[in-house]
Write a protein that holds these residues in place. Structure first.
Motif, PDB file in Angstrom:
ATOM      1  N   HIS A   1       3.886 128.326  67.112  1.00 50.48           N
ATOM      2  CA  HIS A   1       4.969 128.652  65.995  1.00 50.48           C
ATOM      3  C   HIS A   1       6.251 128.829  66.493  1.00 50.48           C
ATOM      4  CE1 HIS A   1       3.434 132.231  68.110  1.00 50.48           C
ATOM      5  NE2 HIS A   1       4.451 132.621  67.732  1.00 50.48           N
ATOM      6  N   MET A   2       6.611 128.579  67.863  1.00 54.73           N
ATOM      7  CA  MET A   2       7.718 128.890  68.570  1.00 54.73           C
ATOM      8  C   MET A   2       8.582 127.662  69.070  1.00 54.73           C
ATOM      9  SD  MET A   2       6.753 132.189  70.995  1.00 54.73           S
ATOM     10  CE  MET A   2       8.253 132.331  71.553  1.00 54.73           C
ATOM     11  N   LYS A   3       7.993 126.399  68.474  1.00 52.04           N
ATOM     12  CA  LYS A   3       8.890 125.314  68.798  1.00 52.04           C
ATOM     13  C   LYS A   3      10.447 125.483  68.404  1.00 52.04           C
ATOM     14  CE  LYS A   3       6.018 123.043  66.146  1.00 52.04           C
ATOM     15  NZ  LYS A   3       5.777 122.058  65.211  1.00 52.04           N
ATOM     16  N   GLY A   4      11.258 124.913  69.248  1.00 50.40           N
ATOM     17  CA  GLY A   4      12.537 125.160  69.413  1.00 50.40           C
ATOM     18  C   GLY A   4      13.086 126.256  69.752  1.00 50.40           C
ATOM     19  N   ARG A   5      12.461 127.476  70.150  1.00 51.20           N
ATOM     20  CA  ARG A   5      12.977 128.836  70.107  1.00 51.20           C
ATOM     21  C   ARG A   5      13.866 128.964  71.397  1.00 51.20           C
ATOM     22  NH1 ARG A   5      12.354 132.960  66.909  1.00 51.20           N
ATOM     23  NH2 ARG A   5      12.953 134.422  68.762  1.00 51.20           N
ATOM     24  N   LEU A   6      13.745 128.262  72.357  1.00 50.11           N
ATOM     25  CA  LEU A   6      14.208 128.436  73.750  1.00 50.11           C
ATOM     26  C   LEU A   6      15.024 127.161  74.249  1.00 50.11           C
ATOM     27  CD1 LEU A   6      11.510 130.240  75.752  1.00 50.11           C
ATOM     28  CD2 LEU A   6      13.207 131.391  74.429  1.00 50.11           C
ATOM     29  N   ASP A   7      16.036 127.551  74.902  1.00 45.20           N
ATOM     30  CA  ASP A   7      16.782 126.471  75.716  1.00 45.20           C
ATOM     31  C   ASP A   7      15.700 126.051  76.755  1.00 45.20           C
ATOM     32  OD1 ASP A   7      19.324 126.454  74.418  1.00 45.20           O
ATOM     33  OD2 ASP A   7      20.019 128.059  75.522  1.00 45.20           O
ATOM     34  N   SER A   8      16.231 124.797  77.469  1.00 53.68           N
ATOM     35  CA  SER A   8      15.382 124.460  78.693  1.00 53.68           C
ATOM     36  C   SER A   8      15.792 125.478  79.727  1.00 53.68           C
ATOM     37  CB  SER A   8      16.195 122.957  78.776  1.00 53.68           C
ATOM     38  OG  SER A   8      15.628 121.974  77.901  1.00 53.68           O
ATOM     39  N   LEU A   9      14.748 125.998  80.226  1.00 53.33           N
ATOM     40  CA  LEU A   9      14.825 126.964  81.393  1.00 53.33           C
ATOM     41  C   LEU A   9      13.780 126.495  82.297  1.00 53.33           C
ATOM     42  CD1 LEU A   9      14.956 130.091  79.275  1.00 53.33           C
ATOM     43  CD2 LEU A   9      16.879 129.057  80.797  1.00 53.33           C
ATOM     44  N   PRO A  10      13.984 126.832  83.731  1.00 48.82           N
ATOM     45  CA  PRO A  10      12.967 126.780  84.729  1.00 48.82           C
ATOM     46  C   PRO A  10      11.794 127.813  84.197  1.00 48.82           C
ATOM     47  CG  PRO A  10      14.863 127.309  85.625  1.00 48.82           C
ATOM     48  CD  PRO A  10      15.202 127.677  84.479  1.00 48.82           C
ATOM     49  N   LEU A  11      10.551 127.215  84.826  1.00 41.37           N
ATOM     50  CA  LEU A  11       9.522 127.910  84.183  1.00 41.37           C
ATOM     51  C   LEU A  11       9.387 129.270  84.424  1.00 41.37           C
ATOM     52  CD1 LEU A  11       6.245 127.499  83.256  1.00 41.37           C
ATOM     53  CD2 LEU A  11       5.662 127.334  85.758  1.00 41.37           C
ATOM     54  N   GLU A  12       9.640 129.831  85.403  1.00 47.35           N
ATOM     55  CA  GLU A  12       9.339 131.183  85.715  1.00 47.35           C
ATOM     56  C   GLU A  12      10.192 132.112  85.155  1.00 47.35           C
ATOM     57  OE1 GLU A  12       7.730 128.845  88.859  1.00 47.35           O
ATOM     58  OE2 GLU A  12       9.801 128.726  88.332  1.00 47.35           O
ATOM     59  N   ILE A  13      11.378 131.389  84.558  1.00 48.93           N
ATOM     60  CA  ILE A  13      12.496 132.242  83.817  1.00 48.93           C
ATOM     61  C   ILE A  13      11.931 132.161  82.405  1.00 48.93           C
ATOM     62  CG2 ILE A  13      14.717 132.319  83.102  1.00 48.93           C
ATOM     63  CD1 ILE A  13      15.705 131.577  85.865  1.00 48.93           C
ATOM     64  N   PHE A  14      11.658 130.591  81.997  1.00 47.80           N
ATOM     65  CA  PHE A  14      11.138 130.299  80.660  1.00 47.80           C
ATOM     66  C   PHE A  14       9.998 131.414  80.365  1.00 47.80           C
ATOM     67  CE2 PHE A  14       8.082 127.813  77.971  1.00 47.80           C
ATOM     68  CZ  PHE A  14       9.147 127.280  77.062  1.00 47.80           C
ATOM     69  N   MET A  15       9.215 131.706  81.292  1.00 47.79           N
ATOM     70  CA  MET A  15       7.829 132.343  80.961  1.00 47.79           C
ATOM     71  C   MET A  15       8.115 133.988  80.548  1.00 47.79           C
ATOM     72  SD  MET A  15       4.965 131.133  83.526  1.00 47.79           S
ATOM     73  CE  MET A  15       3.655 132.079  82.789  1.00 47.79           C
ATOM     74  N   LEU A  16       9.283 134.390  80.910  1.00 52.72           N
ATOM     75  CA  LEU A  16      10.032 135.799  80.632  1.00 52.72           C
ATOM     76  C   LEU A  16       9.946 135.982  78.971  1.00 52.72           C
ATOM     77  CD1 LEU A  16      12.824 136.647  83.188  1.00 52.72           C
ATOM     78  CD2 LEU A  16      10.574 137.842  82.924  1.00 52.72           C
ATOM     79  N   TYR A  17      10.315 134.891  78.446  1.00 49.82           N
ATOM     80  CA  TYR A  17      10.810 134.737  76.937  1.00 49.82           C
ATOM     81  C   TYR A  17       9.426 134.138  76.141  1.00 49.82           C
ATOM     82  CZ  TYR A  17      15.381 136.039  78.780  1.00 49.82           C
ATOM     83  OH  TYR A  17      16.520 136.516  79.317  1.00 49.82           O
ATOM     84  N   GLU A  18       8.973 133.466  76.999  1.00 50.07           N
ATOM     85  CA  GLU A  18       7.919 132.538  76.070  1.00 50.07           C
ATOM     86  C   GLU A  18       6.668 133.511  75.615  1.00 50.07           C
ATOM     87  OE1 GLU A  18       4.443 129.531  77.588  1.00 50.07           O
ATOM     88  OE2 GLU A  18       5.026 131.146  78.747  1.00 50.07           O
ATOM     89  N   SER A  19       6.112 133.960  76.538  1.00 49.30           N
ATOM     90  CA  SER A  19       4.695 134.981  76.151  1.00 49.30           C
ATOM     91  C   SER A  19       4.652 136.377  76.754  1.00 49.30           C
ATOM     92  CB  SER A  19       3.619 134.129  76.764  1.00 49.30           C
ATOM     93  OG  SER A  19       3.686 133.850  78.149  1.00 49.30           O
TER      94      SER A  19
END
Length: 512
Positions: A72-90
């Motif tokens: 349900h979160m498609k399109g919610r985040l900018d492209s980010l490195p995985l370790e930073i992305f995971m802060l906001y993803e889950s």
């Protein structure tokens, strides 16, 4: 239930043209029972007859690596490195705990998208926050049961503290923040194994084997050796695939030299030294691997799950495709999660797999060929699921997971080379029918097991209510961002003896 396809072409990658001349194919029950002139003679009188003139039957596409909980979160985040992305993803926040209905709906959304584009099987490495419960597991599995798709599902759950999973943070964080990340999760290994008991006992093999369980350690650095070994015992005793993310990022390569428990070893070598690298294992991503890692993977008979769009979205790098193929390592393809691909479309994944490796080096003889990509899509996916004797090539006795494509469409007009046009031209628009286990689930764009308009309406309502909690979680994650950014930058500047980024060779260069 029987279906007879008349005068249809059947994908056959052993043929020069890539397909058979027009022929007949009979499906009885959940399997293909005959191909060729005998098919019509053997068809029961009550069989449904489908005119296959100008159409192509091919194996169902296999999405061999997926995470349903963030569909349900498609399109919610900018492209980010995985370790930073995971802060906001889950983030594992109580405010983000789903209801069973929410978990059901978000899973069913992915099923609808996959079935309409010809995906008949999926491997779901489901991370359930803040922790898995029997009710949420049941909701996810019930969505797969109701949709009719073939699904193998694991629980992607770590059991170690955040400081154990990542390098440099102990030095970078002030004391109060460091203490927050120093304790392991309260939901430990014993409770996680109890959730696996439920998943396997309640769901493994149901729906005539269409639904199956797998196990997942998430990644070797995220679990204790004892829990890692306990999962392997489950995998071995039940014959389950084992999912493990390995060396997805440069930072994960650095980790092996920064944490004493790895003693300078890569995560692949660490797993092999624990005796846990096996033919049951799906090594996910495998980007920052060296030749020793690849030799270990090949010797173990493990499969590599390639997610080229996700790898680009997160800037992880370009996987060494040719080095794997040269070693005979099976490769399967996946979308990864919807938030890191922003679609669940395996045609796009196949096309990207056929293109991204062309910038890995100047030797164009080493670039992937369309037939190799199709081999990864069909045979590699079947091998990853442990169903290489059931799925893959269309043949009598194999499971009837089929896709019917219309060749009288723009992607195939004119038809110059079937293999190349399947990989580089098709986007799912030519799919006219999707069948799983002999049951037609989508025909001319209409799903038979899912009320798609009602599903979309319910999803919009549910996740509109969720939006404030997601935004609050993102704001809460902001306080960690400076430290994770510093960690990422330090890892990016560390010499790891190879390069998997385009145009950023680093201190030493090893071609991809």
């Amino acid at each position: 239930m029987s279906t007879l396809f008349r005068d249809v072409h059947v994908l056959d990658l052993a043929c020069e043209s890539g397909m058979t001349p027009a022929t007949d194919l009979l499906v009885e029950g959940d399997r293909i029972s005959a191909i060729g002139p005998d098919a019509a003679r053997l068809a029961p009188r009550e069989a449904r007859i489908i005119d296959g003139s100008g159409k192509l039957l091919l194996p169902g596409l296999i999405n061999a690596h997926f995470h349903s909980p963030v569909n349900h979160m498609k399109g919610r985040l900018d492209s980010l490195p995985l370790e930073i992305f995971m802060l906001y993803e889950s983030p594992g926040l109580e405010a983000l705990r789903p209801t069973p209905r929410e978990a059901y709906v978000r899973t069913l959304l992915a099923c609808a998208e996959m079935l309409k584009s010809g995906v008949t099987a999926v491997q779901d490495d489901a991370f359930l926050v803040p922790e898995p419960t029997t009710e949420i597991i049941d909701a996810v599995m019930q969505a797969y049961a109701d949709s009719g798709i073939r699904a193998t599902v694991a629980l992607d759950e770590p059991n170690l503290a955040e400081l154990d999973k990542l390098p440099f943070l102990t030095d970078l964080l002030p004391g109060d923040l460091r203490a927050e990340l120093a304790n392991p999760r309260m939901f430990g290994a014993e409770r996680l194994l109890a959730m696996y008991d439920h998943l396997i006992g309640r769901w493994h093999g149901v729906e005539d084997g269409r639904l199956r369980a797998a196990v997942s350690c998430s990644a070797p650095q995220r679990v204790s050796p004892d829990y890692f070994a306990a999962l392997d015992d489950l995998s071995r005793s039940h014959g389950l695939p084992f999912y493990a993310h390995m060396l997805e990022t440069r930072l994960q390569r650095v980790l092996g030299h920064e944490q004493p428990r790895f003693d300078g070893r890569s995560l692949v070598r660490y797993t092999a030294d624990l005796g846990l690298l096996s033919k049951r294992m799906n090594v996910i991503h495998a980007i920052w691997v060296d030749d020793e890692d690849l030799d270990l993977i090949a010797a173990a008979g493990s499969v590599v799950a390639h997610n080229p769009i996700s790898n680009l979205r997160l800037g992880s790098g370009v996987m060494p495709f040719r080095r794997m193929r040269d070693r005979g390592i099976p490769i399967c393809l996946g979308t990864d999660e919807a938030i890191a691909d922003d679609a669940v479309n395996m045609w796009a994944v196949a096309k990207m797999a056929g293109l991204i490796h062309n910038i890995a080096g100047a030797d164009y003889d080493a670039w992937p060929r369309a037939g190799e990509v199709l081999d990864c899509l069909f045979m590699g996916g079947a091998r990853a699921m442990g169903l290489q004797d059931e799925l893959g090539p269309l043949a009598p006795g194999r499971l009837a997971d089929l896709v019917l494509l219309d060749l009288d469409t723009l992607p195939f007009t004119p038809l110059n080379d079937l293999r190349r046009q399947l990989v580089y031209c098709e986007n799912g628009a030519s799919v006219v029918m999707t069948m799983v286990a002999g049951r037609i689930l989508c025909e001319t764009g209409r799903l038979s097991t899912i009320d798609e308009p009602a599903l979309r309406a319910e999803a919009r309502a549910i996740f509109a209510e969720r939006k404030p909690a997601l935004e609050s979680a993102a704001r809460a994650a902001d306080r960690w961002l400076p430290f994770y950014r510093a960690m990422y930058e330090r890892a990016a500047g560390t010499d790891v003896g190879m390069n998997r980024w385009v145009g950023a060779a680093g201190p030493r260069h090893q071609d991809t």
